[in-house]
Write an enzyme that holds these catalytic residues in place. Structure first.
Site, PDB file in Angstrom:
ATOM      1  CG  LEU C 215     132.473  33.749   9.939  1.00 31.94           C
ATOM      2  CD1 LEU C 215     132.971  35.030   9.861  1.00 31.94           C
ATOM      3  CD2 LEU C 215     133.719  32.863  10.546  1.00 31.94           C
ATOM      4  CG  ASP C 216     132.138  33.554   6.173  1.00 39.95           C
ATOM      5  OD1 ASP C 216     132.181  34.656   5.707  1.00 39.95           O
ATOM      6  OD2 ASP C 216     132.943  32.832   6.325  1.00 39.95           O
ATOM      7  CD  GLU C 217     125.768  30.418   7.905  1.00 40.59           C
ATOM      8  OE1 GLU C 217     124.586  30.691   7.251  1.00 40.59           O
ATOM      9  OE2 GLU C 217     126.539  29.547   7.766  1.00 40.59           O
TER      10      GLU C 217
END
Lengths: 272, 272, 272, 272
Positions: C215-217
């Site tokens: 996530l969000d990486e």
């Protein structure tokens, strides 16, 4: 029933103004929610937002006279009527309509007027009145504008490409805000992006200002810019510029409707 | 011993240029480290950075003739001599000297010339030659400049407040970069901050450009801006402006020294 | 009939790549319109835009094998199918649709999928397919997504508020771009504006990135920011943030569709 | 003899505060030059700048008690003593010293303390005391700091690379401002530029904040950012970052010295 008022004051700067005004409000049971002031040395500007039970206008008139104030009592009112003038470009218009729907503005779109018929359907889909007023006979067009705009609180020129006459502006009762597609005073007048391209600037911008009889010379409310490079074609400048124009116009309209903009000659004081 | 060269090419755009140049370099065992190109449709611009064992100038001349190229072979050289002209404001000068010390620039400060004596000691403390050349007798001053600048690679006008004559600029062998304290074309000429204040702009800026005979009309290399408001006095604009001027001039000097700036008439192509 | 192609290459950096590629194209009568390269020392990235009469794929494969290139031949194609996933917030969706209409993007909106039914009518008014897929049964929802998205070229998560499973992302054939409402890595995960408010930051931002299982990486394509102050409430952050989110997502989508974004591990190379 | 004072007030928000304060000042013949207020709903913040003949402290104490105010009477004083702590990087230090010389700050540099000896000569050339305090024995170093800093009004950590102990901070009588080389909360702690490079962010930043016992968690005073791209190496990030760090730290120091910053828990209210 408490009401939120905004007191806007401009006068010659002298001691005691803030104390007199805040005292006046306190004695009437007002709760001062926000207050901002500015002094240029000569001139003093004040914006007070307060909750108040009674309309203080009559009594305040006396205080105002003592300090020789230009003043105005404004109300937070989501019913303010905003007319939008537009030509063919739709980006500012559609962005404003979306922001009205998001309730970003203290106001309601009252109508859209255009010198071109193309946007009629789009405007209708928002449930809004659309008036096509040809600009071929300019005096006639301006007469028609005055009829339509008799009852509005603000006129927004959302890339309206015709110059309005000094006579019209004098007779217009509402203030008018324009968006110009350059960082004024650079590239005033027509073809701003062509001239920006030609000059090879590395930054383009947009300016929202009150409309006055002198083209692109009205008091500036807001400006912003974006970087460009030699890679950007005219079409790129227009595209990048659209995004700045939308933002700059939206901020100016928002601040005006919230009574945050005071005119100081050819300049503005913006209490944000 | 490999050497890093930069090949800078401007010519009429036509097929095969990139292939011809990269082939030419490959055949001589060059390793292309970086390459950027730009086409305006008519004109083609190319900057190639490559590691190469031999100077390819003579042979490249033939290829260049075939494509009717304007071209230049530049070298990454930390010894490039940079002269700085300055009047009384020291912010751009001191910032440039600090950046030379930080090795931000491909070059060495060669001397500082000023029409005022005040900065002599400060410059001396950096171990640099300082020349005070009075601007009272302008023709004499410009003659002296030409003697002093005969052997420099770049002249930087770091808030030098005198206008240089067209004749002087024609005889100057090095390019000259100026920093102007506004976002040109707005507020060209003198007193840019006073005029910005008077006009009530919400953004101020700075512009670095090559110096040409027409004041503030030379090709723009870099521009940047900062927000201001009604709260900012003239002194604030000057203070905020100093920070933009320093940054914008430093970028222009850096890019020029790295041979990243190609002139395209009154514009520039900046390969960053 | 000439066609414009884009050759995208990633490989281990070594001498001769540019010469080999440009030569290959020149021999086939290609006109190189634009070329950008980047080297990290280890890895080499190249994007060449060229006009060409014949598809060079088969022959280029041989050259690519010699240099052990990862490569792709892309075409400028306004028919690329873009699916938009959305939850309740409409600002990114409407902005994307408007930009498609303005022809800012090389592509066509193929459908809108939402886990909420509210935007159905709005999407229909643009003549677009709208699919309501409830997120209550997540495996079922993702199966339905895979059916719907089988034939699209790009998936845009325009403030889609559900986390997509690693399994789904692996089976999804098209790349997916997300917009996150903070300048990552700050405030990854949920409630970014609440946390920004709580921390008292003076700048908020938005980040568009490729979606990966973490996530969000995913690799960041674009970020931008806006200034805020103690005066800004949560509602203000959300409002100001909307404008950044729209812009940042639009840039990422535009650059991706023009094949300007190459992935370099957890980072991107963006040839603008 | 009139004196300019600044009254800084924090208290629970309730009606009548502004009226009471402005009345108090008016009755003592004060001329209110500037006033800014902020309310979070719960808490109320006020900064009044006024010209006044007599020190109103004693009497104001009574009014303050009535409203349960945290308050402070500050004076515009160019003699405020500012200590600068630095390690090896000189950019923030030299920039601060230059700004002191330009009279951008309401204060005077009192001394420079460093855990490295390298900058001794440079500091001496500004006519300033330089103290080399090795950080090897940290408790001893902090004891020495407390002796040196007993009499200063502000401590500025201008890229001082050692962590100060909670005990030291508790005993330090002056506030301390730090500059961190990232846009917090992203990349708190060490090696911010390495981590920014690794993550592939498209924007880097700097943050100035009050120092508290929790590393990089103190109230943020100012932040700013700059765009970067895949082309920027670690050295480029450091170079670009230096320029942001200088600006962000300078703004925080200026605002603090002008008593424009009020702390609100882990946040700040900055009256600019």
């Amino acid at each position: 029933m408490e009401e939120r008022i905004r007191l806007l004051i401009t006068c010659t700067d002298r001691p005691g103004i803030v104390a007199a005004v805040s005292n006046f409000l306190f004695e009437r049971g007002a709760n001062i929610v926000d207050a901002e002031q500015h002094s240029t040395g000569d001139r003093f500007f004040l914006r007070v937002e307060a909750e108040l039970e009674q309309d203080p206008s009559v009594e305040f008139g006396e205080l105002a006279q003592r300090f020789e104030m230009d003043w105005r009592l404004a109300r937070s009112n989501p019913e303010k009527r905003v007319a939008i003038l537009v030509s063919r470009y739709d980006h500012c218009l559609l962005d404003l309509l979306w922001r009205f729907e998001q309730r970003e503005f203290e106001g309601t779109p009252a109508m859209v007027i255009s010198n071109h018929p193309e946007l009629a359907e789009r405007v209708a889909s928002h449930g809004l009145a659309f008036h096509h007023v040809s600009s071929e006979d300019k005096p006639a067009a301006e007469e028609r504008f005055l009829e339509l705009l008799a009852d509005v609180d603000l006129v927004v020129l959302a890339r309206y490409m015709q110059i309005l006459s000094a006579d019209f502006l004098e007779r217009l009762t509402a203030p008018a805000i324009n968006i110009h597609h350059s960082f004024l005073p650079a590239f005033a007048g027509a073809n701003a992006y062509d001239r920006a391209l030609e000059r090879g600037v590395k930054v383009i911008g947009a300016t929202s200002h009150y409309v006055t009889a002198e083209l692109d010379e009205g008091p500036i409310i807001e400006q912003d810019v974006a970087r460009v490079s030699h890679r950007d074609s005219r079409a790129d400048l227009v595209r990048i510029g659209r995004d700045i124009e939308r933002l700059v116009l939206a901020r100016a309209v928002k601040w005006h409707l919230e009574d945050r903009v005071l005119v100081d000659g050819v300049r503005t004081v913006v209490f944000r």
